[in-house]
Motif scaffolding. Structure first.
Motif, PDB file in Angstrom:
ATOM      1  N   UNK A   1       0.836  -1.200   0.000  1.00  0.00           N
ATOM      2  CA  UNK A   1       0.000   0.000   0.000  1.00  0.00           C
ATOM      3  C   UNK A   1       0.868   1.245   0.000  1.00  0.00           C
ATOM      4  N   UNK A   2       0.330   2.337  -0.539  1.00  0.00           N
ATOM      5  CA  UNK A   2       1.019   3.617  -0.465  1.00  0.00           C
ATOM      6  C   UNK A   2       0.312   4.499   0.547  1.00  0.00           C
ATOM      7  N   UNK A   3       1.076   5.307   1.231  1.00  0.00           N
ATOM      8  CA  UNK A   3       0.515   6.329   2.115  1.00  0.00           C
ATOM      9  C   UNK A   3       1.628   7.320   2.430  1.00  0.00           C
ATOM     10  N   UNK A   4       1.271   8.592   2.379  1.00  0.00           N
ATOM     11  CA  UNK A   4       2.224   9.646   2.716  1.00  0.00           C
ATOM     12  C   UNK A   4       1.692  10.446   3.891  1.00  0.00           C
ATOM     13  N   UNK A   5       2.223  11.633   4.078  1.00  0.00           N
ATOM     14  CA  UNK A   5       1.939  12.480   5.233  1.00  0.00           C
ATOM     15  C   UNK A   5       0.451  12.659   5.524  1.00  0.00           C
ATOM     16  N   UNK A   6      -0.292  13.149   4.529  1.00  0.00           N
ATOM     17  CA  UNK A   6      -1.711  13.460   4.755  1.00  0.00           C
ATOM     18  C   UNK A   6      -2.510  12.211   5.095  1.00  0.00           C
ATOM     19  N   UNK A   7      -2.238  11.098   4.420  1.00  0.00           N
ATOM     20  CA  UNK A   7      -2.952   9.843   4.710  1.00  0.00           C
ATOM     21  C   UNK A   7      -2.592   9.333   6.101  1.00  0.00           C
ATOM     22  N   UNK A   8      -1.327   9.439   6.474  1.00  0.00           N
ATOM     23  CA  UNK A   8      -0.922   9.007   7.813  1.00  0.00           C
ATOM     24  C   UNK A   8      -1.610   9.849   8.890  1.00  0.00           C
ATOM     25  N   UNK A   9      -1.687  11.151   8.646  1.00  0.00           N
ATOM     26  CA  UNK A   9      -2.354  12.037   9.613  1.00  0.00           C
ATOM     27  C   UNK A   9      -3.814  11.631   9.768  1.00  0.00           C
ATOM     28  N   UNK A  10      -4.497  11.342   8.665  1.00  0.00           N
ATOM     29  CA  UNK A  10      -5.902  10.916   8.733  1.00  0.00           C
ATOM     30  C   UNK A  10      -6.059   9.591   9.459  1.00  0.00           C
ATOM     31  N   UNK A  11      -5.182   8.642   9.169  1.00  0.00           N
ATOM     32  CA  UNK A  11      -5.270   7.346   9.857  1.00  0.00           C
ATOM     33  C   UNK A  11      -5.048   7.532  11.352  1.00  0.00           C
ATOM     34  N   UNK A  12      -4.095   8.358  11.712  1.00  0.00           N
ATOM     35  CA  UNK A  12      -3.796   8.619  13.121  1.00  0.00           C
ATOM     36  C   UNK A  12      -5.009   9.252  13.812  1.00  0.00           C
ATOM     37  N   UNK A  13      -5.619  10.222  13.149  1.00  0.00           N
ATOM     38  CA  UNK A  13      -6.812  10.876  13.707  1.00  0.00           C
ATOM     39  C   UNK A  13      -7.968   9.891  13.839  1.00  0.00           C
ATOM     40  N   UNK A  14      -8.116   8.991  12.867  1.00  0.00           N
ATOM     41  CA  UNK A  14      -9.165   7.969  12.944  1.00  0.00           C
ATOM     42  C   UNK A  14      -8.951   7.081  14.165  1.00  0.00           C
ATOM     43  N   UNK A  15      -7.722   6.677  14.397  1.00  0.00           N
ATOM     44  CA  UNK A  15      -7.415   5.847  15.570  1.00  0.00           C
ATOM     45  C   UNK A  15      -7.691   6.590  16.873  1.00  0.00           C
ATOM     46  N   UNK A  16      -7.348   7.872  16.900  1.00  0.00           N
ATOM     47  CA  UNK A  16      -7.590   8.698  18.087  1.00  0.00           C
ATOM     48  C   UNK A  16      -9.086   8.757  18.419  1.00  0.00           C
ATOM     49  N   UNK A  17      -9.928   8.738  17.373  1.00  0.00           N
ATOM     50  CA  UNK A  17     -11.381   8.784  17.563  1.00  0.00           C
ATOM     51  C   UNK A  17     -11.980   7.399  17.780  1.00  0.00           C
ATOM     52  N   UNK A  18     -11.157   6.372  17.674  1.00  0.00           N
ATOM     53  CA  UNK A  18     -11.649   5.009  17.830  1.00  0.00           C
ATOM     54  C   UNK A  18     -12.256   4.426  16.569  1.00  0.00           C
ATOM     55  N   UNK A  19     -12.029   5.086  15.433  1.00  0.00           N
ATOM     56  CA  UNK A  19     -12.559   4.600  14.153  1.00  0.00           C
ATOM     57  C   UNK A  19     -11.647   3.521  13.565  1.00  0.00           C
ATOM     58  N   UNK A  20     -12.216   2.760  12.650  1.00  0.00           N
ATOM     59  CA  UNK A  20     -11.483   1.705  11.951  1.00  0.00           C
ATOM     60  C   UNK A  20     -10.621   2.335  10.852  1.00  0.00           C
ATOM     61  N   UNK A  21      -9.453   1.758  10.634  1.00  0.00           N
ATOM     62  CA  UNK A  21      -8.589   2.230   9.553  1.00  0.00           C
ATOM     63  C   UNK A  21      -9.121   1.748   8.204  1.00  0.00           C
TER      64      UNK A  21
END
Length: 185
Positions: A33-53
């Motif tokens: 998979x590819x992921x850069x800065x913006x995608x990593x930030x979104x995934x991190x925020x999703x985890x912080x909210x308890x959402x699924x990646x």
């Protein structure tokens, strides 16, 4: 330690990662998979909210890359690595969730190296400036999440014999450090 050429399949397992050594040349075939800065930030925020990646981390490899537009008849444009340290804030959490490999360029923080060791993962380097050549190893590409991010969207790639070098192995051996020592004189 003798450096070796190794072929591995992705996704990878802990059995694979513990058999890779810093300095090994590796050719990856399979799904990454590819992921850069913006995608990593979104995934991190999703985890912080308890959402699924949007993608499963377990045994997967993330390539830090944002491709250029594909030319006609090609699945992807130039596909060179980006600087990995920009993902260092987010990488330990993803490694703890089962991520087994990362591909980028440049050094990693102590926190990332500690997480690599803790999770028997690896950090690979792809050759910067060789994006057009690397893209020839990418046979399929599809956006799977965060389409609105354009080139920074998460993509699922199918690669064949994608070349990279193990920089940091599951024991924490770091090619960027050992190579310097080897050539001091």
């Amino acid at each position: 330690m003798v450096k070796m050429d190794k072929k591995i399949s992705a996704p990878i397992t802990e059995k694979d990662t513990v058999n890779l050594n810093s300095g090994d040349y590796v050719y990856i075939t399979g799904t990454i998979y590819t992921a850069r800065d913006a995608a990593h930030k979104r995934m991190y925020e999703a985890l912080e909210k308890g959402d699924k990646l949007p993608i499963e981390m377990d045994n997967n490899i993330i390539y830090y890359m944002g491709p250029s537009p594909a030319r006609e008849g090609r699945p992807i444009g130039s596909a060179g690595p980006t600087t990995a340290s920009r993902m260092d804030k987010y990488a330990p959490k993803l490694l703890d969730l089962g991520l087994k490999g990362m591909i980028g360029k440049g050094k990693r923080s102590k926190e990332v190296i500690d997480a690599i060791i803790r999770n028997n993962a690896v950090y690979f380097a792809a050759v910067g400036g060789a994006g057009a050549i690397l893209s020839k190893c990418i046979k399929k590409s599809e956006v799977v999440a965060y389409d609105d991010l354009g080139t920074e969207a998460i993509r699922k790639l199918y690669v064949e014999d994608f070349p990279c070098i193990v920089v940091i192995d599951s024991n924490g051996n770091n090619l960027y450090e050992t190579a310097i020592e080897e050539y001091k004189g």
